[in-house]
Design a protein around this motif. Structure first.
Motif: not given
Lengths: 363, 594
Positions: B492-494, A108-110, A79, B489
């Protein structure tokens, strides 16, 4: 853009340890469309998953852009890598609409902290790229396989990745759709200028989409090159077998190669073959000839032309071409002619082909 | 641009590389250690010590020597074995017969019969035992009175009996009846899944119908039936309610009541000896659970009963088609109608009386009124609600996290975690309660102020239901294609976000069903709350028992009726919501796969 050095990964299955990838090294240039091609179990998907950060490599170094993401005591989780990935099963989230599927990475991502309007714009822009904007409100289970795969593509692109990883994205689609999507994906990736790493077991996909292809077998890269090179000049019997169709003629070297031409005795007759390797007299070899290199008729003017006499036993009409089974002595050869060729089953013909178009490999 | 984390020692680095996608893993380890490992280890350790948990004394083997040299343990073991064994035979016999009738014959109204067979599950075990005391106690038992009247018609005059629930036979009878629904659910699936071609092949080879049944059908079903029998036996081993209400007054001790007796009815409590009984009980259970798991594994290899959906071959009943219904009517009377009616009757009388025209004139709702207006009622209801909601929420969250580690990671320790869930399944409820009580009396755990509160009950119930809940969440998480999470993932989602936004919504139906199951079971749980009861943490089932113990049959029955009706509403409401949610959920998840 992607640099892989000495990548190795093995899995424990019960008591055994199976090596999936061993000591793989390659580099993908920025903006290049690069394909890992190989049969199932050759380690291509494992390699891709290591690059994505979904597997932890046992050894080796992976860099995406300037940044080492794996190796040297560093492991950047999936991620946090600047990638987008498209999966074989599409993996679109069935509890969400098309829009929400593409929006989730932005929410909700980076990327983080985008305004609503901005998320909205980027999602729609991404959906427009894959021509899915008109179905934005629909729940994904109500889409066809091809449409689901477009959503998956939009979701991977919406984060504006440096690298797009594609894991056999077309293998679950039917043949016609596959042909369409093949072109579309390539144009899309090229148009956006991102680097593409594509994994497939389908040689047609690999040859038609890629700037460069790496053929993998048993965890190793066997040959790397532009598609034409891999097809025309396979460096091993495996690559010749796996990429494209070919006739394999077993034989024995009569005259060792001189000026890159050797003479090989085969059950079909003595053939002049192209070779840069060193063979001794009496070595057992396999001669490889692509079916479309065979021509009808005799061309005696060229001493480097081979000629065989045979009878056409079977013709399969393929639309653009004719696929013929030609009986030579007690053996058979596959040949492909243009569909306008005036041949019929039972015809006595002469086949000719250049020494340059038959390669030999050690048996 | 972000840089990766740099970690110095290689060993740590490797561990970190594997773990740091799963930070919740640390949480799981702590929770499981706290809930299961520490109480059990503490129990084992204490069985080798003298003194009280607050001030442990010297080490000793005396407890075990004392236990093994007295007849009490052997007696209890024998009773437990006989009651559980014979009870299981009854349960399995009925269940297999019912399952065959429902799935493999042309019996009409199959849907209704299904519901009818599992209906008795709605009645809490302690109420079931109490109602059968009202029916079969030698002097005042309603069924006995009816039988005596019948006997007098033939000139036989009896002053009590002829039946007596306060016997080993009575306990076997109750245990057998109680076990039918669960055993039925365990067997009925394999009855339906059986490939009809296997039987057709036998008949095509010239075997007669009866030979086909005995040589092909029965052996094929045997693993499923035997597995169900063992499961049923294990449940019977640790059953407590009947043993308490009927066994104790009759001086018939089972392992579970022996521990309750040691811990709560003798003063001062010999904690070391009680702990030793608990350890022995766990070991006995572990043996059978281990055997059960071995059979489960073998059953999977028995691939003749596949998951493919066929319609099994139907056995025509001919003229028995309707008479056979009588059997179900008897079953319904024994398990549901007679118990609830006698409770209803008792709840409407100020002082319990045998039904008569005279008593009919005295019916009143005074008991219900007294209950609802009493000072004790609402705090107890509140306790019960808190315990049920907290237990179901905490159990499902823990189960989900455990399943995530077990199903989604490749950590070697995940198998140990899964195995530990089975161990917790093997710990009898009464021993869970004992272990927790002893743990929270001891330094340093006594500084966690749960002893005597509803929270120690919640902890006990969570430990008890965790094993079942993880089975449920395991299969739910397995159903979610791994790539659905990996796609999060790579987007980019934890991991935390992935769990919250992807996994949980996808398995929501299973989570809802699981919480409802735990809720309804926790709301009527008996042995753990009773064992851990104090004045502050009484729940409905315990209050009911206290009334009963005081001889307030009317109040007991009224409270019981309230509990049954409430649970029936919740279950019925849930029954309509859950299957729909299930369909939508599984359809969408499966729609993903090619």
């Amino acid at each position: 853009m992607i640099q892989i050095v000495g990548l190795s990964k093995s899995f424990a299955t019960g008591k055994d340890v199976v090596s999936a990838v061993s000591d793989v090294t390659f580099e993908v240039q920025p903006g290049e469309f690069y394909t890992l091609l190989g049969p199932s179990g050759c380690g291509k998907t494992t390699t891709l998953r290591c690059i994505a950060g979904l597997e932890t490599p046992d050894a080796g170094k992976i860099a995406i852009g300037e940044r080492t993401v794996s190796g040297d005591g560093i492991f950047v989780p999936a991620y946090e890598r600047e990638i987008g990935m498209v999966f074989q099963s599409y993996a679109v989230w069935p509890h969400l609409t098309v829009f929400d599927n593409v929006a989730l990475p932005l929410k909700h991502g980076r990327v983080g902290n985008l305004r609503r309007a901005e998320i909205n714009d980027r999602v729609l822009e991404s959906l427009r790229l894959v021509k899915m904007d008109s179905l934005a409100a629909r729940y994904v289970p109500y889409l066809s396989g091809g449409q689901q795969q477009r959503v998956a593509l939009a979701r991977a692109l919406v984060v504006r990745p440096k690298v797009l990883l594609l894991d056999e994205p077309l293998s679950n689609l039917d043949a016609k759709l596959r042909d369409e999507m093949r072109l579309e994906i390539k144009e899309l990736v090229k148009g956006l200028g991102i680097t593409g790493l594509y994994v497939t077991h389908d040689q047609v996909e690999a040859l038609s989409m890629s700037d460069r292809v790496a053929v993998m077998f048993e965890g190793h890269i066997v040959q790397e090159g532009v598609p034409r090179e891999v097809y025309e000049e396979p460096n091993s019997l495996f690559v010749a077998q796996f990429v494209g169709f070919a006739n394999f003629l077993e034989g024995e070297v009569l005259d060792p190669p001189a000026d890159g031409i050797a003479c090989v005795a085969t059950p079909y007759g003595n053939l002049s073959c192209h070779s840069n390797e060193v063979y001794g007299k009496g070595d057992h070899v396999v001669v490889v000839i692509r079916p479309e290199k065979l021509r009808i008729g005799r061309e005696e003017t060229d001493p480097l032309m081979n000629t065989l006499k045979g009878v056409i036993r079977r013709i399969v009409f393929r639309g653009a071409s004719l696929e013929c089974l030609v009986e030579v002595g007690s053996k058979a050869l596959q040949a492909v002619f243009e569909s306008g060729s005036a041949v019929r089953e039972g015809d006595q013909i002469e086949l000719s082909f250049a020494a340059q178009s038959c390669a030999i490999f050690r048996h | 641009m972000m840089t990766g984390r740099i970690l110095a020692p290689k060993l740590l680095r490797d561990a970190w590389g594997k773990l740091h996608n799963h930070l919740h893993f640390a949480f799981v380890v702590i929770v499981v250690t706290w809930l299961v490992i520490i109480p059990l280890l503490n129990l084992i350790v204490f069985s080798f010590r003298m003194g009280h948990p607050t001030s442990p004394g010297p080490w000793t083997l005396a407890k075990y020597i004392g236990i093994f040299s007295s007849a009490v343990l052997w007696n209890a073991l024998l009773n437990t074995g006989i009651i559980a064994g014979c009870g299981t035979l009854i349960s399995i016999g009925c269940a297999a017969f019912f399952a065959y009738l429902v799935e493999r014959t042309d019996l009409p109204w199959r849907e209704m019969l299904w519901t009818l067979i599992v209906l008795p599950m709605a009645i809490p075990g302690i109420l079931f035992a109490m109602s059968w005391i009202l029916l079969l106690s030698p002097k005042i038992g309603l069924a006995n009175i009816v039988l005596r009247h019948a006997a007098s018609l033939f000139g036989i005059e009896l002053s009590d009996g002829p039946l007596n629930i306060y016997t080993v036979g009575g306990l076997i009878f109750l245990d057998g009846l109680r076990g039918v629904p669960t055993a039925f659910l365990l067997i009925v699936g394999s009855m339906r899944m059986m490939d009809p071609a296997l039987e057709e092949a036998a008949e095509a080879s010239g075997l007669s119908k009866s030979k086909t049944f005995f040589l092909v059908t029965a052996p094929l079903l045997w693993p499923a039936v035997f597995g169900a029998a063992l499961y049923s036996f294990i449940s019977s081993l640790e059953s407590f309610e009947g043993a308490l209400a009927i066994g104790l007054p009759a001086n018939i001790f089972m392992l579970s009541t022996l521990i309750y007796f040691q811990a709560r009815m003798i003063a001062p409590t010999d904690y070391g000896a009680t702990a030793a009984y608990g350890v022995i009980f766990v070991l006995v259970m572990l043996g059978f659970v281990w055997w059960y798991l071995k059979i489960l594994r073998r059953k999977e290899m028995f691939a003749v009963i596949t998951g493919r959906g066929f319609r099994p071959r139907i056995h025509g009943l001919g003229r028995w088609r309707y008479p056979i219904f009588g059997i179900f009517v008897i079953y319904l009377i024994l398990t549901v109608l007679a118990p609830t009616l006698v409770l209803l009757w008792a709840s409407l009388l100020p002082i319990y009386k045998v039904p008569s025209l005279e008593a009919l004139g005295r019916l009143t709702v005074a008991n219900y009124h007294a209950l609802v207006t009493g000072a004790r009622f609402w705090p107890v209801v509140w306790n019960t609600v808190v315990v049920s909601i907290a237990t179901s929420g905490i159990t499902m969250i823990c189960a989900l996290l455990v399943s995530w580690v077990v199903v989604r990671t490749r950590l070697r320790f995940r198998f140990a975690l899964d195995g530990l869930m089975y161990v917790s399944y093997a710990v009898p409820t009464i021993v869970i309660a004992l272990a927790l009580a002893m743990m929270y009396l001891q330094v340093p755990f006594k500084y966690v102020p749960v002893y005597g509160t509803v929270w120690i009950i919640v902890v006990g119930l969570v430990v008890h239901y965790l094993a079942f809940a993880t089975r449920l969440t395991n299969s739910a998480v397995i159903q979610v294609h791994r790539e659905l999470e990996e796609a999060a993932h790579t987007s980019g989602i934890r991991p935390g976000g992935t769990l919250l936004w992807v996994t949980v919504p996808l398995i929501a139906p299973a989570m809802v069903a699981g919480s409802l199951w735990v809720f309804t079971h926790a709301s009527r749980a008996f042995s753990i709350p009773l064992m851990l009861a104090s004045r502050r943490n009484e729940v409905l089932a315990v209050t009911m028992w206290n009334y009963w113990d005081n001889g307030d049959v009317g109040l007991t029955a009224a409270l019981g009726m309230i509990l049954i009706v409430t649970l029936a509403f919740i279950t019925f409401g849930g029954r309509r919501i859950i299957p729909r949610a299930f369909e939508a959920g599984t359809a969408s998840i499966k729609g993903q796969r090619s």
